[in-house]
Design a protein around this motif. Sequence first.
Motif, PDB file in Angstrom:
ATOM      1  N   ASN A 103      14.413  41.219 -17.435  1.00 47.94           N
ATOM      2  CA  ASN A 103      13.096  41.534 -16.911  1.00 47.94           C
ATOM      3  C   ASN A 103      12.453  40.205 -16.521  1.00 47.94           C
ATOM      4  O   ASN A 103      13.023  39.138 -16.775  1.00 47.94           O
ATOM      5  CB  ASN A 103      12.258  42.266 -17.975  1.00 47.94           C
ATOM      6  CG  ASN A 103      11.254  43.223 -17.373  1.00 47.94           C
ATOM      7  OD1 ASN A 103      10.782  43.004 -16.259  1.00 47.94           O
ATOM      8  ND2 ASN A 103      10.936  44.275 -18.092  1.00 47.94           N
ATOM      9  N   ALA A 104      11.295  40.258 -15.926  1.00 47.90           N
ATOM     10  CA  ALA A 104      10.566  39.038 -15.581  1.00 47.90           C
ATOM     11  C   ALA A 104       9.139  39.172 -16.078  1.00 47.90           C
ATOM     12  O   ALA A 104       8.514  40.229 -15.939  1.00 47.90           O
ATOM     13  CB  ALA A 104      10.578  38.812 -14.076  1.00 47.90           C
ATOM     14  N   TYR A 105       8.642  38.102 -16.677  1.00 48.59           N
ATOM     15  CA  TYR A 105       7.271  38.078 -17.192  1.00 48.59           C
ATOM     16  C   TYR A 105       6.329  37.657 -16.071  1.00 48.59           C
ATOM     17  O   TYR A 105       6.538  36.624 -15.430  1.00 48.59           O
ATOM     18  CB  TYR A 105       7.190  37.110 -18.369  1.00 48.59           C
ATOM     19  CG  TYR A 105       5.807  36.971 -18.954  1.00 48.59           C
ATOM     20  CD1 TYR A 105       5.161  38.062 -19.532  1.00 48.59           C
ATOM     21  CD2 TYR A 105       5.149  35.754 -18.948  1.00 48.59           C
ATOM     22  CE1 TYR A 105       3.908  37.940 -20.087  1.00 48.59           C
ATOM     23  CE2 TYR A 105       3.886  35.608 -19.512  1.00 48.59           C
ATOM     24  CZ  TYR A 105       3.269  36.712 -20.078  1.00 48.59           C
ATOM     25  OH  TYR A 105       2.015  36.586 -20.626  1.00 48.59           O
ATOM     26  N   LEU A 106       5.288  38.450 -15.832  1.00 45.49           N
ATOM     27  CA  LEU A 106       4.321  38.174 -14.778  1.00 45.49           C
ATOM     28  C   LEU A 106       2.948  37.816 -15.335  1.00 45.49           C
ATOM     29  O   LEU A 106       2.009  37.586 -14.583  1.00 45.49           O
ATOM     30  CB  LEU A 106       4.185  39.405 -13.859  1.00 45.49           C
ATOM     31  CG  LEU A 106       5.495  39.928 -13.265  1.00 45.49           C
ATOM     32  CD1 LEU A 106       5.252  41.236 -12.516  1.00 45.49           C
ATOM     33  CD2 LEU A 106       6.138  38.893 -12.364  1.00 45.49           C
ATOM     34  N   GLY A 107       2.833  37.791 -16.651  1.00 46.38           N
ATOM     35  CA  GLY A 107       1.545  37.546 -17.305  1.00 46.38           C
ATOM     36  C   GLY A 107       1.122  36.092 -17.249  1.00 46.38           C
ATOM     37  O   GLY A 107       1.808  35.237 -16.686  1.00 46.38           O
ATOM     38  N   ALA A 108      -0.008  35.816 -17.887  1.00 46.46           N
ATOM     39  CA  ALA A 108      -0.601  34.486 -17.818  1.00 46.46           C
ATOM     40  C   ALA A 108      -0.728  33.796 -19.176  1.00 46.46           C
ATOM     41  O   ALA A 108      -1.334  32.733 -19.266  1.00 46.46           O
ATOM     42  CB  ALA A 108      -1.986  34.589 -17.178  1.00 46.46           C
ATOM     43  N   LYS A 109      -0.165  34.355 -20.212  1.00 46.19           N
ATOM     44  CA  LYS A 109      -0.273  33.750 -21.544  1.00 46.19           C
ATOM     45  C   LYS A 109       0.699  32.576 -21.674  1.00 46.19           C
ATOM     46  O   LYS A 109       1.711  32.504 -20.979  1.00 46.19           O
ATOM     47  CB  LYS A 109       0.018  34.779 -22.634  1.00 46.19           C
ATOM     48  CG  LYS A 109      -0.906  35.983 -22.612  1.00 46.19           C
ATOM     49  CD  LYS A 109      -2.305  35.613 -23.000  1.00 46.19           C
ATOM     50  CE  LYS A 109      -3.181  36.863 -23.066  1.00 46.19           C
ATOM     51  NZ  LYS A 109      -4.534  36.559 -23.500  1.00 46.19           N
ATOM     52  N   ARG A 110       0.406  31.678 -22.604  1.00 45.47           N
ATOM     53  CA  ARG A 110       1.233  30.482 -22.777  1.00 45.47           C
ATOM     54  C   ARG A 110       2.529  30.756 -23.537  1.00 45.47           C
ATOM     55  O   ARG A 110       3.555  30.142 -23.260  1.00 45.47           O
ATOM     56  CB  ARG A 110       0.435  29.405 -23.504  1.00 45.47           C
ATOM     57  CG  ARG A 110       1.225  28.147 -23.713  1.00 45.47           C
ATOM     58  CD  ARG A 110       0.398  27.029 -24.272  1.00 45.47           C
ATOM     59  NE  ARG A 110       1.250  25.860 -24.517  1.00 45.47           N
ATOM     60  CZ  ARG A 110       0.791  24.689 -24.899  1.00 45.47           C
ATOM     61  NH1 ARG A 110      -0.495  24.518 -25.079  1.00 45.47           N
ATOM     62  NH2 ARG A 110       1.630  23.694 -25.099  1.00 45.47           N
ATOM     63  N   TYR A 111       2.494  31.688 -24.511  1.00 46.94           N
ATOM     64  CA  TYR A 111       3.657  31.948 -25.360  1.00 46.94           C
ATOM     65  C   TYR A 111       4.151  33.381 -25.195  1.00 46.94           C
ATOM     66  O   TYR A 111       3.351  34.301 -24.984  1.00 46.94           O
ATOM     67  CB  TYR A 111       3.303  31.720 -26.839  1.00 46.94           C
ATOM     68  CG  TYR A 111       2.984  30.289 -27.144  1.00 46.94           C
ATOM     69  CD1 TYR A 111       3.986  29.395 -27.502  1.00 46.94           C
ATOM     70  CD2 TYR A 111       1.672  29.820 -27.064  1.00 46.94           C
ATOM     71  CE1 TYR A 111       3.688  28.065 -27.774  1.00 46.94           C
ATOM     72  CE2 TYR A 111       1.374  28.496 -27.339  1.00 46.94           C
ATOM     73  CZ  TYR A 111       2.377  27.625 -27.692  1.00 46.94           C
ATOM     74  OH  TYR A 111       2.088  26.318 -27.961  1.00 46.94           O
ATOM     75  N   ILE A 112       5.460  33.540 -25.333  1.00 48.06           N
ATOM     76  CA  ILE A 112       6.062  34.876 -25.294  1.00 48.06           C
ATOM     77  C   ILE A 112       7.170  34.921 -26.346  1.00 48.06           C
ATOM     78  O   ILE A 112       7.800  33.897 -26.648  1.00 48.06           O
ATOM     79  CB  ILE A 112       6.607  35.220 -23.884  1.00 48.06           C
ATOM     80  CG1 ILE A 112       6.957  36.700 -23.797  1.00 48.06           C
ATOM     81  CG2 ILE A 112       7.757  34.315 -23.500  1.00 48.06           C
ATOM     82  CD1 ILE A 112       7.117  37.210 -22.380  1.00 48.06           C
ATOM     83  N   ARG A 113       7.373  36.099 -26.932  1.00 48.43           N
ATOM     84  CA  ARG A 113       8.434  36.282 -27.910  1.00 48.43           C
ATOM     85  C   ARG A 113       8.915  37.726 -27.871  1.00 48.43           C
ATOM     86  O   ARG A 113       8.234  38.606 -27.352  1.00 48.43           O
ATOM     87  CB  ARG A 113       7.970  35.932 -29.323  1.00 48.43           C
ATOM     88  CG  ARG A 113       7.017  36.969 -29.920  1.00 48.43           C
ATOM     89  CD  ARG A 113       6.647  36.618 -31.332  1.00 48.43           C
ATOM     90  NE  ARG A 113       5.776  37.640 -31.917  1.00 48.43           N
ATOM     91  CZ  ARG A 113       5.180  37.526 -33.076  1.00 48.43           C
ATOM     92  NH1 ARG A 113       5.323  36.421 -33.789  1.00 48.43           N
ATOM     93  NH2 ARG A 113       4.419  38.502 -33.531  1.00 48.43           N
ATOM     94  N   ALA A 114      10.098  37.945 -28.453  1.00 44.92           N
ATOM     95  CA  ALA A 114      10.650  39.288 -28.587  1.00 44.92           C
ATOM     96  C   ALA A 114      10.340  39.810 -29.988  1.00 44.92           C
ATOM     97  O   ALA A 114      10.288  39.045 -30.949  1.00 44.92           O
ATOM     98  CB  ALA A 114      12.156  39.263 -28.373  1.00 44.92           C
ATOM     99  N   LYS A 115      10.141  41.116 -30.073  1.00 43.47           N
ATOM    100  CA  LYS A 115       9.972  41.773 -31.367  1.00 43.47           C
ATOM    101  C   LYS A 115      10.849  43.018 -31.372  1.00 43.47           C
ATOM    102  O   LYS A 115      10.706  43.888 -30.515  1.00 43.47           O
ATOM    103  CB  LYS A 115       8.515  42.167 -31.598  1.00 43.47           C
ATOM    104  CG  LYS A 115       8.289  42.911 -32.904  1.00 43.47           C
ATOM    105  CD  LYS A 115       6.832  43.341 -33.033  1.00 43.47           C
ATOM    106  CE  LYS A 115       6.640  44.279 -34.192  1.00 43.47           C
ATOM    107  NZ  LYS A 115       5.269  44.823 -34.207  1.00 43.47           N
TER     108      LYS A 115
END
Length: 142
Positions: A103-115
């Motif tokens: 998938n591709a992240y389109l958001g604007a947050k600084r951090y991303i993680r999987a849960k």
Amino acid sequence: MGLRQTDYHSLDIKQSVVPVTKAAGLTADVVKGTGIDLSDCQAATLEVNYGDLATLNTTVDMVWQESDTDVDGNYTDVAAADLLNGLFTQVVPAGGASGIVKNAYLGAKRYIRAKFTVTTAASTGAATYAANVIKGHLRYSV
């Protein structure tokens, strides 16, 4: 004729969840991945590997989470609108099912993680999975 170009210096792969195998008899076992800092890139491809899903009553549910800070309590689930292909679909067994979902992240947050939330069958269930973030269009060379 071989390949003549490479993305080697424009990609950086980070593990959010290292490969893990969950044994039989788990009910809603939760694994939260490491937060990946996206401040040094302009694109993020999200990748999930899963395998060894051969037993009924074994499921793998997964969400991507985002945050402005890398503090556990600040992460929230990424909205479907901020994922190019929408939300992750629950993975269920299909004769030793394995695969890769990207998938591709389109958001604007600084951090991303999987849960991940995993439930395995009482006596024979198992689930193997991992999650990576492929950072692209880096603001520096690797």
